[in-house]
Design a protein around this motif. Sequence first.
Motif, short mmCIF file in Angstrom:
data_model
loop_
_atom_site.label_atom_id
_atom_site.label_comp_id
_atom_site.label_asym_id
_atom_site.label_seq_id
_atom_site.Cartn_x
_atom_site.Cartn_y
_atom_site.Cartn_z
N TYR A 298 -17.73 -62.86 13.20
CA TYR A 298 -17.88 -61.65 12.40
C TYR A 298 -16.54 -61.13 11.92
CZ TYR A 298 -16.91 -59.53 16.98
OH TYR A 298 -16.35 -59.20 18.18
N VAL A 299 -16.62 -60.19 10.99
CA VAL A 299 -15.43 -59.47 10.52
C VAL A 299 -15.69 -58.00 10.79
CG1 VAL A 299 -13.90 -58.99 8.57
CG2 VAL A 299 -15.11 -61.19 8.69
N GLY A 300 -14.97 -57.44 11.75
CA GLY A 300 -15.26 -56.08 12.21
C GLY A 300 -14.64 -54.99 11.35
N SER A 301 -14.94 -55.01 10.05
CA SER A 301 -14.36 -54.00 9.16
C SER A 301 -15.15 -52.69 9.23
CB SER A 301 -14.33 -54.52 7.72
OG SER A 301 -15.61 -54.95 7.32
N SER A 302 -16.25 -52.70 9.95
CA SER A 302 -16.99 -51.47 10.24
C SER A 302 -17.75 -51.73 11.53
CB SER A 302 -17.97 -51.13 9.11
OG SER A 302 -19.04 -52.06 9.09
N ILE A 303 -18.16 -50.66 12.19
CA ILE A 303 -18.92 -50.84 13.43
C ILE A 303 -20.17 -49.97 13.38
CG2 ILE A 303 -17.60 -49.08 14.74
CD1 ILE A 303 -17.86 -51.05 17.17
N GLN A 304 -21.25 -50.50 13.95
CA GLN A 304 -22.50 -49.76 14.01
C GLN A 304 -22.94 -49.67 15.46
OE1 GLN A 304 -22.14 -52.53 11.85
NE2 GLN A 304 -21.40 -50.99 10.42
N PHE A 305 -23.59 -48.56 15.79
CA PHE A 305 -24.29 -48.48 17.08
C PHE A 305 -25.57 -47.71 16.84
CE2 PHE A 305 -21.19 -44.98 17.04
CZ PHE A 305 -21.97 -43.88 17.35
N LEU A 306 -26.47 -47.79 17.81
CA LEU A 306 -27.79 -47.16 17.63
C LEU A 306 -27.96 -46.00 18.60
CD1 LEU A 306 -29.91 -50.44 17.45
CD2 LEU A 306 -29.48 -48.88 15.56
N LEU A 307 -28.49 -44.91 18.10
CA LEU A 307 -28.99 -43.83 18.95
C LEU A 307 -30.51 -43.88 18.78
CD1 LEU A 307 -26.39 -40.99 18.15
CD2 LEU A 307 -26.36 -42.65 20.03
N LEU A 308 -31.11 -44.89 19.42
CA LEU A 308 -32.52 -45.19 19.22
C LEU A 308 -33.41 -44.11 19.82
CD1 LEU A 308 -33.29 -48.98 19.82
CD2 LEU A 308 -33.67 -47.63 17.73
N ASP A 309 -34.35 -43.67 19.03
CA ASP A 309 -35.36 -42.69 19.45
C ASP A 309 -34.78 -41.32 19.78
OD1 ASP A 309 -37.28 -44.71 19.12
OD2 ASP A 309 -36.91 -45.46 21.16
N TRP A 310 -33.57 -41.05 19.30
CA TRP A 310 -33.01 -39.70 19.40
C TRP A 310 -33.66 -38.84 18.31
CZ3 TRP A 310 -27.63 -38.16 21.21
CH2 TRP A 310 -27.20 -39.00 22.26
N SER A 311 -33.80 -37.55 18.56
CA SER A 311 -34.34 -36.68 17.51
C SER A 311 -33.26 -36.48 16.45
CB SER A 311 -34.73 -35.33 18.10
OG SER A 311 -33.55 -34.60 18.42
N PRO A 312 -33.68 -36.24 15.20
CA PRO A 312 -32.70 -36.03 14.13
C PRO A 312 -31.74 -34.88 14.45
CG PRO A 312 -34.93 -36.15 13.22
CD PRO A 312 -35.06 -36.20 14.71
N GLU A 313 -32.23 -33.87 15.12
CA GLU A 313 -31.38 -32.71 15.45
C GLU A 313 -30.25 -33.12 16.38
OE1 GLU A 313 -34.80 -32.70 15.85
OE2 GLU A 313 -35.13 -31.73 13.90
#
Length: 396
Positions: A298-313
């Motif tokens: 991969y090329v790590g020019s950006s990173i993502q992570f998940l806040l799965l099932d968190w409320s939008p607030e």
Amino acid sequence: MTETFTGSFTQQEPIPEEAIEAAMAVLRHGRLHRYNVAPGELGETALLEQEFAAQMGAKYCLAVSSGGYALATALRAVGVQPGDLVLTNAFTLAPVPGAIASVGARPIFVGVTESLTIDLDDLEAKLDQARVLMLSHMRGHLCDMDRLMQMCDAAGVIVIEDCAHTMGAAWRGQLSGRQGAIGCYSCQTYKHVNSGEGGLLITDDEELAAKATMLSGSYMLYERHLAAPGPEVFERIKYTTPNVSGRMDNLRAAILRPQLRDLDRQVRRWNERYDEIAAGLRGTPGLTIVERPEEETYVGSSIQFLLLDWSPERIAEVIRRCAVRGVELKWFGGAEPTGFTSRYDSWRYADSAPMPASDRILAGIMDMRVPLTFSLEDCCLIARIIRSEVGAVYQS
Ligand SMILES: *Cc1c(COP(=O)(O)O)cnc(C)c1O
């Protein structure tokens, strides 16, 4: 003590001196148009194409005005007509469905998995609805390219790869953009090489290469290309292929050539930063790291992570608290498109069926740019800030 980050998430590195010199030479002689060459001169754009083709191990390369233009040109070259359906990712950026719309075609969105790649089961179920897949390697995540190509080949579906975030990446050692019929890259400031705007298209198919070249606005000057097929191929298509002007110019090409020579080193620097942030975030309660498959370079020019099932607030609260401490997170789950982020259901010019499984993932995708102007210490600090703010909201 509360630490804050004071760096900029949008500050690029300067253009390398060698590229500045090359640009100055073009400015001094004034021949900026790619076909405006002195006797015996090859021209920066033709040389760029020759070098990028060699770097990618592709037979043909065409430089154009933007990544989005490369995508639209690829669609035209493979013969997509107004009204046609084109498969594409639900998780991507707006220029991808935009390229499909620009040729009068309609996207069919395919879902996203927790790995942030195209959902291959969903794709399999939809494969019989179109003859082209515009596959976006969104944020640099590569799906199981072996399975994808096997499925598409068996179904006779042509694959166009959007490699805006995977220039320099690979699947089992094969460079990204080499699996499909056409690979498209962006040279825009926020991608892996920077000429402000610009795009590159590669293929091994002589007819697609000739059509793309004519489409880009070569007039009958295609013999000045160094990474295009021979004139006999152009003879077959030159009367029936329109000129949809979108060439690269010599100034941008001059800036790009030295940057491409340095790509491998830049990829290593991106990944040092990415790995530092990922290590700092791993194990944060409530936060899911997107682990990278072994087959993927991969090329790590950006990173993502998940806040799965968190409320939008609660997600909005994490974003707010991180922003106070100088860390800019982007969110694909927001109700309204903002900045560069938007979702398949915000592209209202295109119909879409609801995709609850993908919606759950999109709602939790946090995204952060990793510019090379960050030091490794910056990366550790950023990870500490995210970790503590996610933790604080998670426990509240
Ligand atoms: C940037 C980008 C494009 C388009 O590139 P431009 O050069 O900006 O036209 C296409 N797809 C993705 C995923 C991108 O991020």
